[in-house]
Motif scaffolding. Structure first.
Motif, PDB file in Angstrom:
ATOM      1  N   HIS A  47       0.815  -1.213   0.000  1.00 46.24           N
ATOM      2  CA  HIS A  47       0.000   0.000   0.000  1.00 46.24           C
ATOM      3  C   HIS A  47       0.852   1.267   0.000  1.00 46.24           C
ATOM      4  CE1 HIS A  47      -3.984  -1.679  -0.044  1.00 46.24           C
ATOM      5  NE2 HIS A  47      -3.496  -2.663   0.698  1.00 46.24           N
ATOM      6  N   ALA A  48       2.002   1.222   0.618  1.00 49.29           N
ATOM      7  CA  ALA A  48       2.918   2.370   0.575  1.00 49.29           C
ATOM      8  C   ALA A  48       3.390   2.610  -0.859  1.00 49.29           C
ATOM      9  CB  ALA A  48       4.104   2.143   1.504  1.00 49.29           C
ATOM     10  N   ALA A  49       3.685   1.533  -1.565  1.00 49.40           N
ATOM     11  CA  ALA A  49       4.104   1.673  -2.963  1.00 49.40           C
ATOM     12  C   ALA A  49       2.961   2.223  -3.812  1.00 49.40           C
ATOM     13  CB  ALA A  49       4.570   0.319  -3.507  1.00 49.40           C
ATOM     14  N   GLY A  50       1.744   1.792  -3.532  1.00 47.21           N
ATOM     15  CA  GLY A  50       0.582   2.313  -4.249  1.00 47.21           C
ATOM     16  C   GLY A  50       0.389   3.805  -4.017  1.00 47.21           C
ATOM     17  N   LYS A  51       0.565   4.227  -2.780  1.00 48.81           N
ATOM     18  CA  LYS A  51       0.456   5.661  -2.460  1.00 48.81           C
ATOM     19  C   LYS A  51       1.532   6.462  -3.187  1.00 48.81           C
ATOM     20  CE  LYS A  51      -1.241   5.191   2.227  1.00 48.81           C
ATOM     21  NZ  LYS A  51      -0.959   5.556   3.620  1.00 48.81           N
ATOM     22  N   SER A  52       2.715   5.902  -3.238  1.00 49.07           N
ATOM     23  CA  SER A  52       3.808   6.570  -3.935  1.00 49.07           C
ATOM     24  C   SER A  52       3.483   6.741  -5.416  1.00 49.07           C
ATOM     25  CB  SER A  52       5.101   5.771  -3.759  1.00 49.07           C
ATOM     26  OG  SER A  52       6.147   6.352  -4.468  1.00 49.07           O
ATOM     27  N   ALA A  53       2.942   5.698  -6.016  1.00 52.16           N
ATOM     28  CA  ALA A  53       2.581   5.763  -7.436  1.00 52.16           C
ATOM     29  C   ALA A  53       1.493   6.805  -7.676  1.00 52.16           C
ATOM     30  CB  ALA A  53       2.129   4.389  -7.929  1.00 52.16           C
ATOM     31  N   ILE A  54       0.499   6.851  -6.791  1.00 54.16           N
ATOM     32  CA  ILE A  54      -0.575   7.843  -6.931  1.00 54.16           C
ATOM     33  C   ILE A  54      -0.012   9.251  -6.777  1.00 54.16           C
ATOM     34  CG2 ILE A  54      -2.552   8.804  -5.677  1.00 54.16           C
ATOM     35  CD1 ILE A  54      -3.374   6.736  -7.663  1.00 54.16           C
ATOM     36  N   SER A  55       0.918   9.434  -5.862  1.00 53.76           N
ATOM     37  CA  SER A  55       1.542  10.751  -5.690  1.00 53.76           C
ATOM     38  C   SER A  55       2.293  11.150  -6.958  1.00 53.76           C
ATOM     39  CB  SER A  55       2.502  10.737  -4.504  1.00 53.76           C
ATOM     40  OG  SER A  55       1.793  10.583  -3.311  1.00 53.76           O
ATOM     41  N   HIS A  56       2.966  10.191  -7.567  1.00 51.51           N
ATOM     42  CA  HIS A  56       3.682  10.454  -8.816  1.00 51.51           C
ATOM     43  C   HIS A  56       2.701  10.851  -9.910  1.00 51.51           C
ATOM     44  CE1 HIS A  56       6.081   8.801 -12.422  1.00 51.51           C
ATOM     45  NE2 HIS A  56       6.492  10.012 -12.165  1.00 51.51           N
ATOM     46  N   LEU A  57       1.600  10.119 -10.019  1.00 57.60           N
ATOM     47  CA  LEU A  57       0.587  10.427 -11.022  1.00 57.60           C
ATOM     48  C   LEU A  57      -0.019  11.804 -10.761  1.00 57.60           C
ATOM     49  CD1 LEU A  57      -0.977   9.456 -13.473  1.00 57.60           C
ATOM     50  CD2 LEU A  57      -2.537   8.274 -11.925  1.00 57.60           C
ATOM     51  N   GLU A  58      -0.292  12.092  -9.518  1.00 57.37           N
ATOM     52  CA  GLU A  58      -0.853  13.401  -9.157  1.00 57.37           C
ATOM     53  C   GLU A  58       0.115  14.525  -9.545  1.00 57.37           C
ATOM     54  OE1 GLU A  58      -3.303  15.198  -5.400  1.00 57.37           O
ATOM     55  OE2 GLU A  58      -1.625  13.881  -4.968  1.00 57.37           O
ATOM     56  N   ALA A  59       1.410  14.322  -9.303  1.00 59.12           N
ATOM     57  CA  ALA A  59       2.414  15.321  -9.666  1.00 59.12           C
ATOM     58  C   ALA A  59       2.461  15.533 -11.175  1.00 59.12           C
ATOM     59  CB  ALA A  59       3.789  14.904  -9.149  1.00 59.12           C
ATOM     60  N   LEU A  60       2.365  14.450 -11.935  1.00 61.50           N
ATOM     61  CA  LEU A  60       2.343  14.580 -13.399  1.00 61.50           C
ATOM     62  C   LEU A  60       1.115  15.353 -13.862  1.00 61.50           C
ATOM     63  CD1 LEU A  60       3.516  11.017 -14.514  1.00 61.50           C
ATOM     64  CD2 LEU A  60       4.789  13.165 -14.747  1.00 61.50           C
ATOM     65  N   LEU A  61      -0.024  15.092 -13.243  1.00 58.03           N
ATOM     66  CA  LEU A  61      -1.250  15.807 -13.626  1.00 58.03           C
ATOM     67  C   LEU A  61      -1.167  17.286 -13.269  1.00 58.03           C
ATOM     68  CD1 LEU A  61      -3.883  13.101 -12.675  1.00 58.03           C
ATOM     69  CD2 LEU A  61      -3.241  13.857 -14.973  1.00 58.03           C
ATOM     70  N   LYS A  62      -0.565  17.603 -12.153  1.00 57.43           N
ATOM     71  CA  LYS A  62      -0.367  19.015 -11.795  1.00 57.43           C
ATOM     72  C   LYS A  62       0.558  19.693 -12.799  1.00 57.43           C
ATOM     73  CE  LYS A  62      -1.305  18.671  -6.879  1.00 57.43           C
ATOM     74  NZ  LYS A  62      -0.752  18.710  -5.524  1.00 57.43           N
ATOM     75  N   LEU A  63       1.593  18.984 -13.200  1.00 58.90           N
ATOM     76  CA  LEU A  63       2.505  19.517 -14.209  1.00 58.90           C
ATOM     77  C   LEU A  63       1.761  19.716 -15.530  1.00 58.90           C
ATOM     78  CD1 LEU A  63       5.382  20.392 -14.841  1.00 58.90           C
ATOM     79  CD2 LEU A  63       5.928  17.994 -15.305  1.00 58.90           C
ATOM     80  N   ALA A  64       0.885  18.792 -15.858  1.00 61.99           N
ATOM     81  CA  ALA A  64       0.084  18.919 -17.082  1.00 61.99           C
ATOM     82  C   ALA A  64      -0.776  20.177 -17.036  1.00 61.99           C
ATOM     83  CB  ALA A  64      -0.787  17.684 -17.275  1.00 61.99           C
ATOM     84  N   GLU A  65      -1.334  20.468 -15.868  1.00 64.11           N
ATOM     85  CA  GLU A  65      -2.125  21.696 -15.722  1.00 64.11           C
ATOM     86  C   GLU A  65      -1.267  22.926 -15.995  1.00 64.11           C
ATOM     87  OE1 GLU A  65      -4.039  21.916 -11.905  1.00 64.11           O
ATOM     88  OE2 GLU A  65      -5.037  19.989 -12.193  1.00 64.11           O
ATOM     89  N   LYS A  66      -0.050  22.909 -15.512  1.00 69.94           N
ATOM     90  CA  LYS A  66       0.860  24.045 -15.712  1.00 69.94           C
ATOM     91  C   LYS A  66       1.229  24.246 -17.176  1.00 69.94           C
ATOM     92  CE  LYS A  66       2.180  24.976 -11.304  1.00 69.94           C
ATOM     93  NZ  LYS A  66       1.522  26.075 -10.670  1.00 69.94           N
TER      94      LYS A  66
END
Length: 91
Positions: A47-66
């Motif tokens: 589950h820690a690895a899953g959270k890390s992956a979601i955080s990575h995806l969230e960061a990419l989506l924020k970058l996409a917004e920028k």
């Protein structure tokens, strides 16, 4: 002439869509792996690895917004993604 920021945004946006797709698919593949949930350490690490992956995806989506990148793939449907992010953060 374009500013360096405009050129940087263009370069980032050119690879972002694929990066988001790959990250999402990797997360999806990983989260469908069967783990021994009777082993607390394995369960926690999974589950820690899953959270890390979601955080990575969230960061990419924020970058996409920028970069003003429009994400229209079904895999990145915002309602599904919002629910997944909320679930991962609640873990």
């Amino acid at each position: 002439m374009d500013s360096i920021n405009d050129r940087a945004r263009l370069l980032v946006s050119e690879f972002l869509y694929e990066a988001i797709e790959i990250t999402f698919q990797s997360y999806k593949d990983f989260m469908t792996l069967k783990i021994d949930d009777s082993e607390p350490k394995a369960f926690s690490q999974y589950h820690a690895a899953g959270k890390s992956a979601i955080s990575h995806l969230e960061a990419l989506l924020k970058l996409a917004e920028k970069t003003d990148l429009q994400i229209t793939s079904a895999a990145t449907d915002s309602t599904k993604l919002d629910k997944m992010i909320a679930y991962a953060q609640a873990e």
